[in-house]
Design a protein around this motif. Structure first.
Motif, PDB file in Angstrom:
ATOM      1  N   PRO A 176       0.803  -1.224   0.000  1.00 19.96           N
ATOM      2  CA  PRO A 176       0.000   0.000   0.000  1.00 19.96           C
ATOM      3  C   PRO A 176       0.833   1.270   0.000  1.00 19.96           C
ATOM      4  N   ARG A 177       2.112   1.167   0.369  1.00 16.47           N
ATOM      5  CA  ARG A 177       2.973   2.351   0.357  1.00 16.47           C
ATOM      6  C   ARG A 177       3.543   2.629  -1.027  1.00 16.47           C
ATOM      7  N   ALA A 178       3.401   1.673  -1.931  1.00 13.08           N
ATOM      8  CA  ALA A 178       4.000   1.826  -3.260  1.00 13.08           C
ATOM      9  C   ALA A 178       3.343   2.981  -3.998  1.00 13.08           C
ATOM     10  N   GLY A 179       4.164   3.736  -4.696  1.00 18.91           N
ATOM     11  CA  GLY A 179       3.652   4.815  -5.527  1.00 18.91           C
ATOM     12  C   GLY A 179       3.461   6.132  -4.810  1.00 18.91           C
ATOM     13  N   ARG A 180       3.633   6.165  -3.498  1.00 19.19           N
ATOM     14  CA  ARG A 180       3.463   7.421  -2.763  1.00 19.19           C
ATOM     15  C   ARG A 180       4.718   8.271  -2.879  1.00 19.19           C
ATOM     16  N   PHE A 214      11.819   6.589 -25.252  1.00 20.09           N
ATOM     17  CA  PHE A 214      12.491   6.720 -23.959  1.00 20.09           C
ATOM     18  C   PHE A 214      13.314   8.008 -23.889  1.00 20.09           C
ATOM     19  N   SER A 215      13.691   8.545 -25.052  1.00 16.46           N
ATOM     20  CA  SER A 215      14.462   9.790 -25.050  1.00 16.46           C
ATOM     21  C   SER A 215      13.659  10.935 -24.440  1.00 16.46           C
ATOM     22  N   ALA A 216      12.316  10.916 -24.596  1.00 15.57           N
ATOM     23  CA  ALA A 216      11.490  11.960 -23.984  1.00 15.57           C
ATOM     24  C   ALA A 216      11.535  11.867 -22.463  1.00 15.57           C
ATOM     25  N   LEU A 217      11.576  10.636 -21.940  1.00 16.97           N
ATOM     26  CA  LEU A 217      11.691  10.454 -20.489  1.00 16.97           C
ATOM     27  C   LEU A 217      13.015  11.018 -19.984  1.00 16.97           C
ATOM     28  N   CYS A 250      12.047  12.049  -6.065  1.00 16.01           N
ATOM     29  CA  CYS A 250      10.817  11.498  -6.627  1.00 16.01           C
ATOM     30  C   CYS A 250      11.206  10.442  -7.650  1.00 16.01           C
ATOM     31  N   ARG A 251      10.672   9.260  -7.513  1.00 15.56           N
ATOM     32  CA  ARG A 251      11.047   8.158  -8.394  1.00 15.56           C
ATOM     33  C   ARG A 251       9.995   7.972  -9.480  1.00 15.56           C
ATOM     34  N   VAL A 252      10.458   7.912 -10.707  1.00 14.21           N
ATOM     35  CA  VAL A 252       9.577   7.712 -11.863  1.00 14.21           C
ATOM     36  C   VAL A 252      10.061   6.479 -12.612  1.00 14.21           C
ATOM     37  N   VAL A 253       9.150   5.592 -12.959  1.00  6.65           N
ATOM     38  CA  VAL A 253       9.496   4.368 -13.678  1.00  6.65           C
ATOM     39  C   VAL A 253       8.751   4.347 -15.007  1.00  6.65           C
TER      40      VAL A 253
END
Length: 206
Positions: free
Chosen positions: A167-171, A193-196, A179-182
């Motif tokens: 439940p903590r995932a994505g917070r 992927f170059s835009a990311l 801030c983590r972005v996948v």
């Protein structure tokens, strides 16, 4: 309401997952069937949810037997709507659908890139369809499909996949941490992927 979904095959892929989600979450009073020219993991997943999947394999490039089998299904079952996910299945169903007055929804647009290979067939299938569905406005714009015929249906996510998630995932972090972005997807050019990476650099600078 009877809905017939058409696809060349159901291997592991984004379009195939979206088809399976639509079949799974349509209202229960909709009678739905899936017809394909090749099976795959998502054929088993759809069947496991209790929905019928008819597989008529295409054994050669110019094998007309799948089209004949599709026509028999259309004539016998008489769906209210045909929803096709490939130009080949759209064009195969088109003659009898026109004869029987069955509208075809074409969902061949999955990105904003128009490739030369197969573009003529896709344009023919889009022109012959009552509605053309894309998962983005960019896709409709790239193929020149106007608002009268084009419709955006964004990619869905199956909420059942979260049942076992932390439940903590994505917070986001509350302490000013990173801030983590996948991003997930096949490592091919049109996944962009170059835009990311460009966005990550900009966020890092700002």
């Amino acid at each position: 309401m009877r809905l017939l979904m058409l696809k060349e095959a159901l291997p592991v892929g984004g379009a195939e997952r979206q088809l399976a989600l639509i079949v799974k979450y349509l209202p229960p009073h909709w009678d739905r069937r899936v017809w394909v020219m090749g099976d795959g993991p998502f054929a088993d997943a759809i069947a496991a949810d209790g929905h019928r999947v008819d597989v008529c394999r295409r054994t050669a490039r110019f094998d007309v037997r799948p089209a004949a089998a599709l026509w028999r299904l259309l004539y016998g079952w008489r769906p209210d709507v045909v929803h096709s996910w490939d130009w080949m299945s759209t064009l195969a169903a088109l003659p009898l659908c026109r004869l029987l007055g069955i509208p075809i929804v074409d969902a061949t647009i999955r990105n904003g890139i128009v490739r030369r290979k197969g573009s003529l067939q896709r344009r023919l299938s889009q022109a012959a369809s009552a509605v053309v569905v894309a998962n983005s406005q960019a896709g409709l714009a790239a193929w020149g499909v106007g608002p009268r015929k084009g419709l955006v249906v964004y990619n869905a996510f199956d909420p059942e996949r979260l049942s076992d998630a932390d439940p903590r995932a994505g917070r986001g972090s509350d302490d000013g941490g990173p801030c983590r972005v996948v991003m997930t997807g096949r490592l091919v050019a049109h996944k962009d992927f170059s835009a990311l990476l460009a966005a990550a650099r900009r966020l890092d600078r700002e």
